[in-house]
Enzyme design. Structure first.
Site, PDB file in Angstrom:
ATOM      1  N   GLY A  68       2.623   0.442  -4.119  1.00  0.00           N
ATOM      2  CA  GLY A  68       1.820   1.653  -4.040  1.00  0.00           C
ATOM      3  C   GLY A  68       0.321   1.536  -3.877  1.00  0.00           C
ATOM      4  O   GLY A  68      -0.340   2.568  -3.775  1.00  0.00           O
ATOM      5  N   GLY A 126      -1.477   0.356  -1.315  1.00  0.00           N
ATOM      6  CA  GLY A 126      -1.955   0.325   0.059  1.00  0.00           C
ATOM      7  C   GLY A 126      -2.674   1.594   0.481  1.00  0.00           C
ATOM      8  O   GLY A 126      -2.429   2.686  -0.042  1.00  0.00           O
ATOM      9  N   CYS A 164      -0.195   4.108   1.838  1.00  0.00           N
ATOM     10  CA  CYS A 164       1.041   4.204   1.056  1.00  0.00           C
ATOM     11  C   CYS A 164       0.944   5.381   0.094  1.00  0.00           C
ATOM     12  O   CYS A 164      -0.085   5.569  -0.566  1.00  0.00           O
ATOM     13  CB  CYS A 164       1.272   2.915   0.274  1.00  0.00           C
TER      14      CYS A 164
END
Length: 347
Positions: free
Chosen positions: A181, A183, A186
């Site tokens: 999570g 990114g 993301c």
């Protein structure tokens, strides 16, 4: 249900405390690392940064460009065997040693990866990538890959906790990919409520992996060269970059034009854009866990690569580390409430 009370930290929550240094110049810092991997037995030397296996980052063009900086590229899994053959025919052995072959975990993925690896023995890295590395099926696939390719260096993930890091190493992974999570494109954390602040994940997983002779790559969460330094300072052996390498000529994203200005599309691999492109759309039983952004064109990636490596060298000089290998031992993190003076950020 239980609650863990100890605080978990991301890169934005800390700075690295400066320390006395005997280094006279940033040019004195050695960024190259030498590794021998636990299961494959392969030896490798280079700058331990990896371009992410996203189809708007991990392209053949990116691999060719970053190889000149001794940086790895995890080439995304959507290239065909024929496209791989063409790339290999036009690439030197030096470029190929900086390439990771990415794969999913289906039977078709396995067969395709086998065909690609058979094209050239210089392809020594396999990156087994799923969003959720906690499934039994994933662990079994890693073990299957290790049995099939005993001399290939296998990178597998993603996970964020020590016990699963150990599980993957014991199942055959040489390098565990850490991050759920963090990114830039993301949205897993907001769609699912699941995640782990990246710096704490790196620290925990590095401790677990190194105890077994394995390694980790910090995947996601870096927005600046300083974040890359923090990841290495936290114990990462490699750092994987997506957003920081997106938007370049080599990135492979679709170019769009608005009001006379050109932009490149960059999206997460679980986004609606990615699923429409590769599997025809978002399946009825799932939600997209990524977003699409438009980035101003950033030119060739070489300028960004130099900036990242320059920042990393500078970080080493601030703590007295003559080699990147020493950065973790020389790092003391301090918790902070601010990172920078932002008065002119909007100008």
């Amino acid at each position: 249900m239980r609650i863990e009370e100890d605080l978990k930290l991301g890169f934005k929550d800390v700075l690295i405390r400066p320390k006395r240094s005997t280094l006279k110049s940033r040019s004195d810092v050695e960024l190259e690392r030498q590794f021998t991997f636990k299961h494959s037995g392969q030896s490798w030397s280079g700058v331990p940064i990896i371009a992410a296996n996203m189809d708007t980052v991990g392209t053949f063009s990116m691999a060719s460009a970053l190889a000149s900086f001794d940086i790895l590229t995890a080439v995304h899994k959507h290239f065909s065997v024929e496209e791989w053959q063409a790339f290999i025919n036009n690439s030197s052995a030096d470029v190929l040693k900086h390439v990771m072959v990415s794969t999913g975990t289906s039977d078709a993925d396995f067969e395709k990866t086998k065909q690609i690896l058979d094209l050239n023995p210089a392809l020594n890295f396999v990156c087994i990538d799923v969003a959720n590395g906690y499934s039994e099926h994933f662990v079994q696939f890693v073990a299957k890959a290790r049995e099939a390719w005993p001399t290939k260096t296998i990178c597998a993930g993603n996970v964020v906790t020590g016990e699963m890091c150990e599980e993957l190493i014991l199942s055959g992974a040489d390098i565990v990919k850490v991050g759920i999570g963090p990114g830039s494109v993301c949205t897993t954390r907001v769609k699912t409520g699941v995640g782990y602040p990246q710096l704490s994940a790196v620290i925990e997983c590095a401790d677990a992996a190194h105890g077994l002779g394995g390694m980790i790559v910090s995947d996601g969460g870096c927005t600046t060269p300083g974040d890359v330094a923090k990841a290495f300072g936290g114990g990462a052996d490699f750092v994987m970059l997506g957003g920081m390498l997106a938007g370049h000529e080599e990135s492979g994203g679709r170019i769009v034009e608005e009001n006379g200005e050109k932009f490149m599309l960059f999206y997460g691999m679980s986004s609606e854009s990615a699923m429409k492109r590769h599997v025809g759309g978002v399946a009825e039983y799932r939600a997209a866990e990524g977003k699409t952004v438009k980035l101003p064109l950033r030119g060739q990636v070489e300028n960004t690569a130099r900036d990242i490596l320059g920042g990393l060298r500078s970080a080493c000089t601030y703590v007295g580390a003559s080699r990147l290998k020493e950065l973790t031992k020389r790092t003391t993190f301090i918790r902070v409430l601010e990172q920078e003076n932002r008065i002119f950020n909007n100008l």
